[in-house]
Design an enzyme around this catalytic site. Structure first.
Site, PDB file in Angstrom:
ATOM      1  N   GLU A  96      -7.919  -1.686   5.666  1.00 26.94           N
ATOM      2  CA  GLU A  96      -7.030  -1.141   4.639  1.00 26.94           C
ATOM      3  C   GLU A  96      -7.137  -1.990   3.370  1.00 26.94           C
ATOM      4  O   GLU A  96      -7.255  -3.211   3.433  1.00 26.94           O
ATOM      5  CB  GLU A  96      -5.589  -1.127   5.158  1.00 26.94           C
ATOM      6  CG  GLU A  96      -4.604  -0.409   4.264  1.00 26.94           C
ATOM      7  CD  GLU A  96      -3.226  -0.266   4.930  1.00 26.94           C
ATOM      8  OE1 GLU A  96      -2.230  -0.360   4.210  1.00 26.94           O
ATOM      9  OE2 GLU A  96      -3.168  -0.081   6.169  1.00 26.94           O
ATOM     10  N   ASP A  98      -4.976  -2.181  -0.275  1.00 29.62           N
ATOM     11  CA  ASP A  98      -3.698  -1.680  -0.792  1.00 29.62           C
ATOM     12  C   ASP A  98      -3.413  -2.029  -2.240  1.00 29.62           C
ATOM     13  O   ASP A  98      -3.544  -3.187  -2.654  1.00 29.62           O
ATOM     14  CB  ASP A  98      -2.529  -2.275   0.008  1.00 29.62           C
ATOM     15  CG  ASP A  98      -2.473  -1.790   1.433  1.00 29.62           C
ATOM     16  OD1 ASP A  98      -3.063  -0.757   1.728  1.00 29.62           O
ATOM     17  OD2 ASP A  98      -1.819  -2.465   2.242  1.00 29.62           O
ATOM     18  N   GLU A 100       0.304  -1.436  -4.001  1.00 27.88           N
ATOM     19  CA  GLU A 100       1.670  -0.953  -3.835  1.00 27.88           C
ATOM     20  C   GLU A 100       2.487  -1.404  -5.041  1.00 27.88           C
ATOM     21  O   GLU A 100       2.378  -2.551  -5.487  1.00 27.88           O
ATOM     22  CB  GLU A 100       2.302  -1.485  -2.543  1.00 27.88           C
ATOM     23  CG  GLU A 100       1.621  -0.986  -1.277  1.00 27.88           C
ATOM     24  CD  GLU A 100       2.345  -1.444  -0.015  1.00 27.88           C
ATOM     25  OE1 GLU A 100       3.236  -2.313  -0.117  1.00 27.88           O
ATOM     26  OE2 GLU A 100       2.014  -0.946   1.068  1.00 27.88           O
TER      27      GLU A 100
END
Length: 397
Positions: A96, A98, A100
């Site tokens: 993953e 990311d 955010e």
């Protein structure tokens, strides 16, 4: 869990870069109609209300590429909300990458949170403040993912480079195809000031807007990897496949990190006490001092606050600094006269003397390396000094 595909079966076909139209390239994954494609497929709005948030995902899976997305975040009081833009595979041992965006109360800045997972292992968080208001206009957030680097960028400026250190025992995401995901959801149990500030539902519905989705990437289809033509060619220096940070890009990244990074897992005192991940030991040139402290705002602690932080860390005054090896090979002033060591000012014969000394090419390169790696402030590049007018020597240098 996604099928692991060896690079040996790669087939580079005609360009398969995805992008430009959400109808063609994405699909709503949750939200019961709270996400809507707009402007003939050129934009997409995600909505959050008290019942549910919403999200979408790419139709394609990617194994390496450069992914761009333009995002305008929730304006006003966005406390408790989280807007995400990330790549992810599936399963407990997933990979993953990311972005955010953690909302905040009106007038307070968003927190940009980044993380990298490899084989299910994450906890590689770095957080930043943005140097602009991300709610006023669209800004471009990019993930460049190739076999050697994961580079995060904002409006083309790199903010983080997670390098492949597999040879040193550090896992790196490179075998699992990943989809792109984006979402807007409520996380007021942790997102804003550690969960102390909750979502104010009187401001709902909250809306985050997306456009400019572009994936110049290798697409997985039928177990084969299809890449844009020329992606892996040795001479394709401009391709994301071979890309790494130039000296200029590296300096820009380090400037952003010095000015706007508010959290780094490699320097978290709790992580240091527990034992840092292997990549932190590779990247840190020196251990952080146990007597050093940083305020939550990112400004150095001083005076009583520094002493209090030191006591909390288990250190109490008096503190001791030790010195030795004092040597002064120098001209001494005495009774208005200058007395120098014999041979100091010799012309051609005093080349080894400090009187005639300047940096050799090798010494100059070593100095520049130290400055690039370890310099944290330079008055010549201080934006405040630049605005006021830098000293003359800065213009010469």
């Amino acid at each position: 869990m996604r099928t692991v595909v060896a690079l040996g079966i790669v087939a580079c076909l005609a360009a398969v870069a995805q992008g430009g139209n959400f109808f063609q390239d994405a699909e709503m994954s949750w939200g019961d109609g709270r996400g809507k494609v707009i402007d003939a497929g050129r934009g997409l709005d995600l909505t959050l209300d008290k019942t549910s948030g919403s999200g979408f995902q790419s139709k394609a899976e990617y194994l390496f590429g450069k992914i761009d997305m333009q995002i305008k975040l929730v304006p006003g009081n966005s406390a408790g909300t989280v807007t995400t833009f990330y790549l992810s595979s599936q399963g407990s041992a997933h990979d993953e990458i990311d972005f955010e965006f953690l909302g905040n109360v009106t007038g307070e800045p968003y927190t940009l949170h980044t993380n990298v997972f490899a084989l299910g292992q994450g906890k590689r968080e770095q957080q930043f403040r943005l140097w602009f208001d991300p709610t006023k206009a669209f800004h471009t957030y990019s993930i460049l993912w190739n076999p050697q680097h994961v580079i995060f960028a904002v409006d083309g400026t790199p903010i983080r480079d997670f390098k492949n250190h597999e040879a040193r025992g550090v896992s790196f995401p490179k075998t699992q195809p990943m989809r792109l995901y984006a979402s807007l959801w409520n996380a007021d149990d942790w997102a804003t000031q550690g969960g102390r500030v909750k979502t104010d539902w009187s401001h709902a519905p909250f809306v985050a807007s997306f456009r400019g989705f572009n994936a110049d990437a290798c697409v997985m289809s039928g177990g084969a990897q299809r890449c844009p033509a020329g992606t892996m060619e040795a001479g394709a220096a401009s391709s994301w496949w071979n890309q790494e940070l130039s000296d200029m890009s590296y300096r820009r990244m380090r400037w952003v990190q010095r000015k706007f990074m508010i959290y780094n897992y490699c320097t978290d005192p709790k992580r240091v006490a527990e034992g840092l991940p292997a990549e932190c030991n590779l990247r840190l040139r020196s251990k952080p001092s146990p007597c050093a402290s940083t305020l939550a705002s990112g400004t150095p602690a001083t005076g009583p606050r520094r002493a209090a932080a030191s006591r909390r860390a288990g250190y109490t005054p008096p503190f001791v600094a030790s010195f030795r090896g004092f040597n002064a090979d120098a001209c001494v002033m005495s009774a208005g006269a200058q007395r120098c060591p014999a041979g100091t000012m010799a012309g051609t014969g005093g080349g080894s003397s400090w009187w005639n000394q300047e940096l050799s090419d090798m010494s100059y390169r070593r100095m520049r390396w130290v400055q690039r790696k370890f310099m944290i402030y330079n008055y010549c590049t201080d934006p405040k000094r630049v605005a006021q007018g830098v000293p003359a020597e800065c213009k010469l240098r």
